[in-house]
Scaffold this motif. Structure first.
Motif, PDB file in Angstrom:
ATOM      1  N   PHE A  85       0.861  -1.150  -0.187  1.00  0.00           N
ATOM      2  CA  PHE A  85      -0.168  -0.098  -0.245  1.00  0.00           C
ATOM      3  C   PHE A  85       0.925   1.238   0.066  1.00  0.00           C
ATOM      4  O   PHE A  85       2.045   1.348   0.363  1.00  0.00           O
ATOM      5  CB  PHE A  85      -0.924   0.201   1.355  1.00  0.00           C
ATOM      6  CG  PHE A  85      -1.875  -1.144   1.341  1.00  0.00           C
ATOM      7  CD1 PHE A  85      -3.014  -0.561   0.890  1.00  0.00           C
ATOM      8  CD2 PHE A  85      -1.576  -2.296   1.699  1.00  0.00           C
ATOM      9  CE1 PHE A  85      -4.255  -1.701   0.894  1.00  0.00           C
ATOM     10  CE2 PHE A  85      -2.707  -3.280   1.566  1.00  0.00           C
ATOM     11  CZ  PHE A  85      -4.009  -3.029   1.278  1.00  0.00           C
ATOM     12  N   SER A  87       0.468   3.588   1.920  1.00  0.00           N
ATOM     13  CA  SER A  87       0.612   4.029   3.398  1.00  0.00           C
ATOM     14  C   SER A  87       1.741   2.815   4.101  1.00  0.00           C
ATOM     15  O   SER A  87       1.577   3.155   5.236  1.00  0.00           O
ATOM     16  CB  SER A  87      -0.357   4.166   4.005  1.00  0.00           C
ATOM     17  OG  SER A  87      -1.409   3.019   4.217  1.00  0.00           O
ATOM     18  N   ALA A  89       1.173   0.503   5.593  1.00  0.00           N
ATOM     19  CA  ALA A  89       0.522  -0.491   6.292  1.00  0.00           C
ATOM     20  C   ALA A  89       1.434  -1.629   6.883  1.00  0.00           C
ATOM     21  O   ALA A  89       0.967  -2.744   7.154  1.00  0.00           O
ATOM     22  CB  ALA A  89      -0.334  -1.209   5.306  1.00  0.00           C
ATOM     23  N   SER A 136       7.936   1.894  14.038  1.00  0.00           N
ATOM     24  CA  SER A 136       8.262   3.243  14.313  1.00  0.00           C
ATOM     25  C   SER A 136       9.697   3.813  14.535  1.00  0.00           C
ATOM     26  O   SER A 136       9.618   4.909  14.300  1.00  0.00           O
ATOM     27  CB  SER A 136       7.626   3.520  15.830  1.00  0.00           C
ATOM     28  OG  SER A 136       8.168   2.496  16.687  1.00  0.00           O
TER      29      SER A 136
ATOM     30  N   ASP B 178      -5.859   3.016   9.888  1.00  0.00           N
ATOM     31  CA  ASP B 178      -5.564   3.121   8.567  1.00  0.00           C
ATOM     32  C   ASP B 178      -6.021   1.607   8.196  1.00  0.00           C
ATOM     33  O   ASP B 178      -5.654   0.483   8.630  1.00  0.00           O
ATOM     34  CB  ASP B 178      -3.960   2.892   8.440  1.00  0.00           C
ATOM     35  CG  ASP B 178      -3.822   3.107   6.997  1.00  0.00           C
ATOM     36  OD1 ASP B 178      -4.591   2.753   6.124  1.00  0.00           O
ATOM     37  OD2 ASP B 178      -2.499   3.366   6.686  1.00  0.00           O
ATOM     38  N   SER B 180      -5.766  -0.076   5.733  1.00  0.00           N
ATOM     39  CA  SER B 180      -4.817  -1.021   4.774  1.00  0.00           C
ATOM     40  C   SER B 180      -4.078  -1.920   5.653  1.00  0.00           C
ATOM     41  O   SER B 180      -3.442  -2.902   5.330  1.00  0.00           O
ATOM     42  CB  SER B 180      -4.011  -0.177   4.066  1.00  0.00           C
ATOM     43  OG  SER B 180      -3.410   0.956   4.639  1.00  0.00           O
ATOM     44  N   ASP B 283       3.616   5.907  18.214  1.00  0.00           N
ATOM     45  CA  ASP B 283       3.866   4.491  17.377  1.00  0.00           C
ATOM     46  C   ASP B 283       2.520   4.137  16.762  1.00  0.00           C
ATOM     47  O   ASP B 283       2.433   3.549  15.836  1.00  0.00           O
ATOM     48  CB  ASP B 283       4.456   3.420  18.200  1.00  0.00           C
ATOM     49  CG  ASP B 283       5.472   3.781  18.828  1.00  0.00           C
ATOM     50  OD1 ASP B 283       5.642   4.874  19.165  1.00  0.00           O
ATOM     51  OD2 ASP B 283       5.898   2.688  19.586  1.00  0.00           O
ATOM     52  N   TYR B 284       1.368   4.247  17.635  1.00  0.00           N
ATOM     53  CA  TYR B 284       0.035   3.580  17.045  1.00  0.00           C
ATOM     54  C   TYR B 284      -0.757   4.445  16.188  1.00  0.00           C
ATOM     55  O   TYR B 284      -1.715   4.069  15.822  1.00  0.00           O
ATOM     56  CB  TYR B 284      -0.475   2.847  18.333  1.00  0.00           C
ATOM     57  CG  TYR B 284       0.237   1.792  18.661  1.00  0.00           C
ATOM     58  CD1 TYR B 284      -0.485   0.574  18.572  1.00  0.00           C
ATOM     59  CD2 TYR B 284       1.289   1.787  19.491  1.00  0.00           C
ATOM     60  CE1 TYR B 284       0.186  -0.757  18.815  1.00  0.00           C
ATOM     61  CE2 TYR B 284       1.865   0.832  20.048  1.00  0.00           C
ATOM     62  CZ  TYR B 284       1.306  -0.565  19.599  1.00  0.00           C
ATOM     63  OH  TYR B 284       1.862  -1.554  20.279  1.00  0.00           O
ATOM     64  N   THR B 286      -1.044   5.822  12.666  1.00  0.00           N
ATOM     65  CA  THR B 286      -0.402   5.815  11.498  1.00  0.00           C
ATOM     66  C   THR B 286      -0.951   6.779  10.522  1.00  0.00           C
ATOM     67  O   THR B 286      -1.997   6.881  10.515  1.00  0.00           O
ATOM     68  CB  THR B 286      -0.722   4.480  10.858  1.00  0.00           C
ATOM     69  OG1 THR B 286      -1.943   3.951  11.126  1.00  0.00           O
ATOM     70  CG2 THR B 286       0.049   3.232  11.531  1.00  0.00           C
ATOM     71  N   VAL B 287      -0.177   7.347   9.652  1.00  0.00           N
ATOM     72  CA  VAL B 287      -0.460   8.043   8.467  1.00  0.00           C
ATOM     73  C   VAL B 287      -1.545   7.270   7.496  1.00  0.00           C
ATOM     74  O   VAL B 287      -0.937   6.296   7.238  1.00  0.00           O
ATOM     75  CB  VAL B 287       0.599   8.680   7.613  1.00  0.00           C
ATOM     76  CG1 VAL B 287       0.291   9.819   6.728  1.00  0.00           C
ATOM     77  CG2 VAL B 287       1.737   8.832   8.717  1.00  0.00           C
ATOM     78  N   SER B 288      -2.734   7.763   7.304  1.00  0.00           N
ATOM     79  CA  SER B 288      -3.439   7.208   6.522  1.00  0.00           C
ATOM     80  C   SER B 288      -3.199   7.459   4.987  1.00  0.00           C
ATOM     81  O   SER B 288      -3.027   8.584   4.709  1.00  0.00           O
ATOM     82  CB  SER B 288      -4.901   7.064   6.868  1.00  0.00           C
ATOM     83  OG  SER B 288      -5.194   8.492   6.846  1.00  0.00           O
ATOM     84  N   GLY B 289      -3.144   6.580   4.174  1.00  0.00           N
ATOM     85  CA  GLY B 289      -2.930   6.792   2.647  1.00  0.00           C
ATOM     86  C   GLY B 289      -4.339   7.314   2.304  1.00  0.00           C
ATOM     87  O   GLY B 289      -5.086   7.922   2.886  1.00  0.00           O
ATOM     88  N   LYS B 290      -4.728   6.734   0.943  1.00  0.00           N
ATOM     89  CA  LYS B 290      -5.934   7.487   0.434  1.00  0.00           C
ATOM     90  C   LYS B 290      -7.299   6.717   0.735  1.00  0.00           C
ATOM     91  O   LYS B 290      -8.376   7.149   0.855  1.00  0.00           O
ATOM     92  CB  LYS B 290      -5.744   7.662  -1.038  1.00  0.00           C
ATOM     93  CG  LYS B 290      -5.382   6.458  -1.893  1.00  0.00           C
ATOM     94  CD  LYS B 290      -4.852   6.725  -3.085  1.00  0.00           C
ATOM     95  CE  LYS B 290      -4.285   5.507  -3.791  1.00  0.00           C
ATOM     96  NZ  LYS B 290      -4.078   5.774  -5.254  1.00  0.00           N
TER      97      LYS B 290
END
Lengths: 295, 561
Positions: A85, A87, A89, A136, B178, B180, B283-284, B286-290
């Motif tokens: 992905f 992102s 993931a 991370s 996220d 994904s 840490d938990y 997350t940058v989310s994509g699209k």
């Protein structure tokens, strides 16, 4: 390894038609790219191959097995795919090792074998010193390598990549192109790659599908798409172009306001537009010396 | 030159504003809190652990601590066990009527807990509880099955009122995850259920742990429920014991109240701090994509049975108690059903609008809540602006203090104000409405602060900068760009502060005087001493107000105004 066959797939979200009668066949071992502007439906197509969206109509087969169709739906986990992905993931609650090992554990592989296979994969993606790290603690590029490794781990028949490089910086993006291409050739994998970046598509693909408004505008080898675009959209999307107007007659085009011209098909008559790729233009001094050259 | 001068003045005003707010918080929040701590360890000016040791050496104190810890722990466990599946079902599956259920659970969050206690008191009274008798007759039992005047009864009501705290936090985390991350697991060959247990829930663990601690703190510092259910059942908790000690008013009593309040305060603040650390772990996030639409799990053939189950849960936990409150307010003789002939009356609703003391209590509550919400919002706005739009040093201190205040148990806030603001240190606002307004602000400013800070974060500075490049000065930028964009959140934040202040019971109960009774106190007095029906009618009014204001807040956040 497996081929992917898409037949007459239609998909809409509410009133919004995303894909119209989409058909394509990605051959075994081929690097196929779905290229188009954002919102053209390329990601939706990929997600339908993966099984996260269901087509309204049409059929999808992977390796000759129908996975979407009338009364047929194979859930994503049973399609034998790998996916990367945009992102990354990468699961933040697992170490690098556990991330890559996950698909193997699901296959109930013996522990020793998993260990061996994961280390092999980590070496391939140049992450073997990081097995105990948490995601991370890794950079974006390293996380994407882990995602790639995880997708490779179970030796999937088909790899799906959804704009895997767009979150990386420019330098890394170029390096990763070659790494991905290299891995694809090494494993002779079928890859379906989604991107809006034409240079990514040009450098990696065996075949490109240019998609616009949910339809395939043109498909073919990168060089054919670049040299022989069938339409304005493909011509403009795939690279820079200079447009000049001219007059065609008797197998010759004369550029307006000049006495310069080209040879063309004898059937073309009247006002025409001439599109020239900038890298085909050379500047030559009156003495005949090249002032600019094709790199 | 001109610009430089302006810049300097600006900074001075910012310093001044921050200064005023910090001084306000220091005087009315930090100083009383420290004084409380001081009094616990230095009861008569000298260091002594006698007060602390009385906590466990005096059986009455020890018993109430035990009750608090047991009920809060059980409510936490049950609350989380209810909230996790509910949050998942509502947020991530194709359950029917999801948005209806969500609104329902969120509304209970804003309802004063004592309303639930009143309702369950009647429903599960060991002799005459409506639901108890119904179940007895339904299954042909010899005696009614439940007794609300027990630890179990207390836990039941606490759980049914505090699981929404966990629900809100967990469902927010689930929806922001996220998708994904889960999709990759599916592609790797994991079934939806396997994905739920190996990816979704482990990723939720920090949020689940944080929400568990918040439920614990909320249940442990709750006064309304144990005071209405525990007192008749002779089950005392920390909060009810503290209030009793303050009422007794002897030196020994007050000293015991202080020790218990400090114990509760330190426990709450420590847990809140841990929850904040765990829940906010970077840490938990997350940058989310699209693909931000979270994946929806198909429940398949379980879809209808599970929807029915969730519906049944809502009926038991929300619908039945709320309806029973309204039913009670129309019942002449509480021994009989409201539908029994001649037993329906509007008498108690007429009392509401005719009895002068109720009306004046209502006015006090309205005035105090409007003042607390308005002053609180002004502070929140200034602080959020300084935090998000400037680099003034120390700009995040007030934010920390506001968070600290909201983490303090209500009884501790009230007790600390009583001890410091009754003339001993030159300020005497005891027995006035001001002391209540201040207590409300300390406890509930956080609600407004969150709404405003979120709004500021969402308005990108680009928007203001582009106005700046069009030639708009500071004032025009704020009035033309910033204020219109954040106005809905400001209004929503105001209501979020107004509501709990309006029906506040715990602090008011310790701080009221005969001239400053509030609606919460009035209701409590009617419920305990005079007429349950009048109390129910009052609770009915509060419920209607809360539901209406909640709808307004919801629409404000959705940008529909």
């Amino acid at each position: 390894m497996a081929s992917v066959k898409i037949e007459h797939v239609t998909k809409s979200f509410g009133d919004n038609i995303i894909l119209k009668d989409f058909s394509a066949e990605f051959e075994d071992g081929q690097f196929a790219t779905l290229l188009g502007p954002s919102g053209c439906g390329k990601t939706t197509m990929l997600r339908m191959i993966a099984g996260f969206e269901k087509p309204d109509e049409g059929e999808i087969s992977i390796g000759g097995r129908k996975v979407n169709g009338k009364d047929v739906f194979v859930p994503p986990e049973n399609r034998g795919l790998g996916m990367v992905f945009q992102s990354y993931a990468v699961w933040p609650h697992m170490t690098v090792f556990d991330n890559v090992a996950y698909p193997l554990k699901l296959k109930k592989m013996p522990k020793e074998e998993i260990r061996q296979r994961v280390m092999e994969i980590l070496e391939i993606v140049h992450m073997d010193q990081y097995e105990k790290r948490r995601p991370s603690e890794l950079s974006g590029g390293q996380q994407q390598r882990i995602a790639l490794g995880r997708a490779l781990a179970a030796q999937p028949g088909v790899m799906l990549l959804d704009e895997p490089l767009s979150n990386l910086d420019a330098r890394l993006r170029e390096d990763m192109r070659f790494e991905i291409k290299d891995i694809q050739q090494r494993f002779r994998m079928t890859v379906v790659y989604v991107t809006h970046d034409q240079s990514e598509a040009m450098t990696m693909s065996d075949i490109i599908y240019v998609i616009n408004n949910g339809e395939i505008e043109q498909s073919g080898r990168p060089v054919d798409i670049y040299r022989k675009p069938r339409e304005g959209f493909v011509r403009d999307f795939i690279g820079g172009v200079d447009l000049l107007s001219g007059e065609a007659e008797g197998g010759r085009i004369r550029l307006k306001g000049t006495d310069q011209g080209f040879i063309c098909d004898e059937n073309i008559h009247g006002s025409v537009e001439v599109a020239i790729r900038p890298d085909d233009i050379y500047i030559i001094s009156p003495e005949g010396r090249f002032l600019s050259s094709k790199q | 030159m001109k610009e430089r001068a302006e810049g300097r003045i600006n900074i001075d005003i910012k310093w001044l504003l921050t200064g005023i707010i910090v001084v306000f918080l220091l005087v009315f929040q930090v100083f009383p809190m420290l004084y409380l701590l001081f009094k616990a360890f230095f009861p008569d000016g000298h260091f002594s652990l006698e007060g602390i040791s009385r906590i466990y050496s005096y059986p009455l104190n020890w018993l109430c601590i035990k009750n608090t810890l047991v009920t809060a722990t059980l409510s936490m466990i049950f609350g989380v066990c209810i909230a996790v599946p509910l949050a998942w079902l509502v947020g991530r599956t194709n359950l029917y009527a999801k948005s209806f259920f969500r609104t329902l659970f969120l509304t209970t969050y804003m309802v004063p807990p004592y309303v639930g206690a009143m309702a369950w008191l009647r429903l599960l009274n060991p002799k005459a509880g409506t639901l108890n008798i119904f179940i007895r007759d339904l299954f042909g039992l010899k005696s009614p099955p439940f007794n609300i005047y027990s630890i179990g009864g207390l836990v039941w009501v606490l759980t049914s009122f505090y699981y929404p705290y966990a629900f809100i936090i967990i469902s927010r985390a689930m929806e922001h995850m996220d998708p994904s991350l889960e999709e990759t697991s599916r592609v790797s060959g994991a079934s939806p259920v396997k994905t739920l247990f190996t990816v979704t829930i482990p990723m939720m663990l920090p949020s689940i742990a944080a929400s568990a601690m918040l439920v614990f703190v909320a249940a442990a510092s709750c006064y309304g429920i144990p005071s209405i259910i525990g007192a008749p059942g002779k089950i005392y908790t920390l909060t009810t014991r503290i209030v009793d000690y303050v009422y007794v008013g002897s030196a020994q009593g007050l000293s015991d109240a202080v020790s218990l309040a400090v114990f509760l305060m330190l426990l709450s603040l420590a847990l809140m701090y841990i929850a904040d650390m765990v829940g906010g772990k970077k840490d938990y996030i997350t940058v989310s994509g699209k693909s931000v639409r979270p994946g929806i799990v198909d429940l398949g053939r379980w879809r209808i049975p599970i929807t029915v189950l969730v519906g049944l849960f809502s009926v038991i936990v929300v619908v039945i108690p709320f309806c029973s409150v309204f039913a009670a307010s129309f019942t002449l003789n509480m021994g009989k059903s409201v539908f029994a002939p001649g037993n329906f009356t509007t008498k108690y609703w007429k009392i509401l609008i005719s009895r002068r003391s109720i009306i004046s209590s209502g006015m006090h509550s309205l005035l105090a809540a409007v003042l607390a919400a308005t002053l609180g919002m002004i502070i929140c706005l200034v602080m959020a602006y300084l935090m998000k739009r400037t680099k003034v040093r120390g700009r995040s201190i007030p934010d920390f203090l506001i968070a600290l205040g909201s983490g303090m148990p209500s009884v501790a806030i009230a007790l600390s104000l009583i001890m410091t603001m009754s003339g001993r240190f030159g300020i005497n606002i005891y027995n006035t409405l001001s002391i209540m307004v201040i207590a409300y602000m300390i406890k509930y400013m956080m609600m407004g602060m969150r709404a405003v800070v979120a709004a500021f974060s969402q308005v990108s500075t680009d928007l203001e900068e582009s106005a700046c490049s069009c030639g708009a000065g500071w004032f025009r930028r704020v009035s033309d760009i910033l204020i219109p964009l954040i106005a809905p959140s400001v209004a929503a934040g105001w209501f979020l502060m107004f509501m709990p202040c309006f029906y506040e019971l715990t602090m008011s109960n310790l701080l009221y005087s005969d001239r400053t009774k509030t609606i919460g106190v009035e209701l409590y007095l009617y419920q305990t001493y005079h007429s349950q029906q009048t109390a129910s009618a009052l609770a009915g009014v509060i419920l209607i107000v809360v539901i209406l204001l909640n709808l307004i807040v919801k629409r404000l956040f959705e940008g529909k105004f």
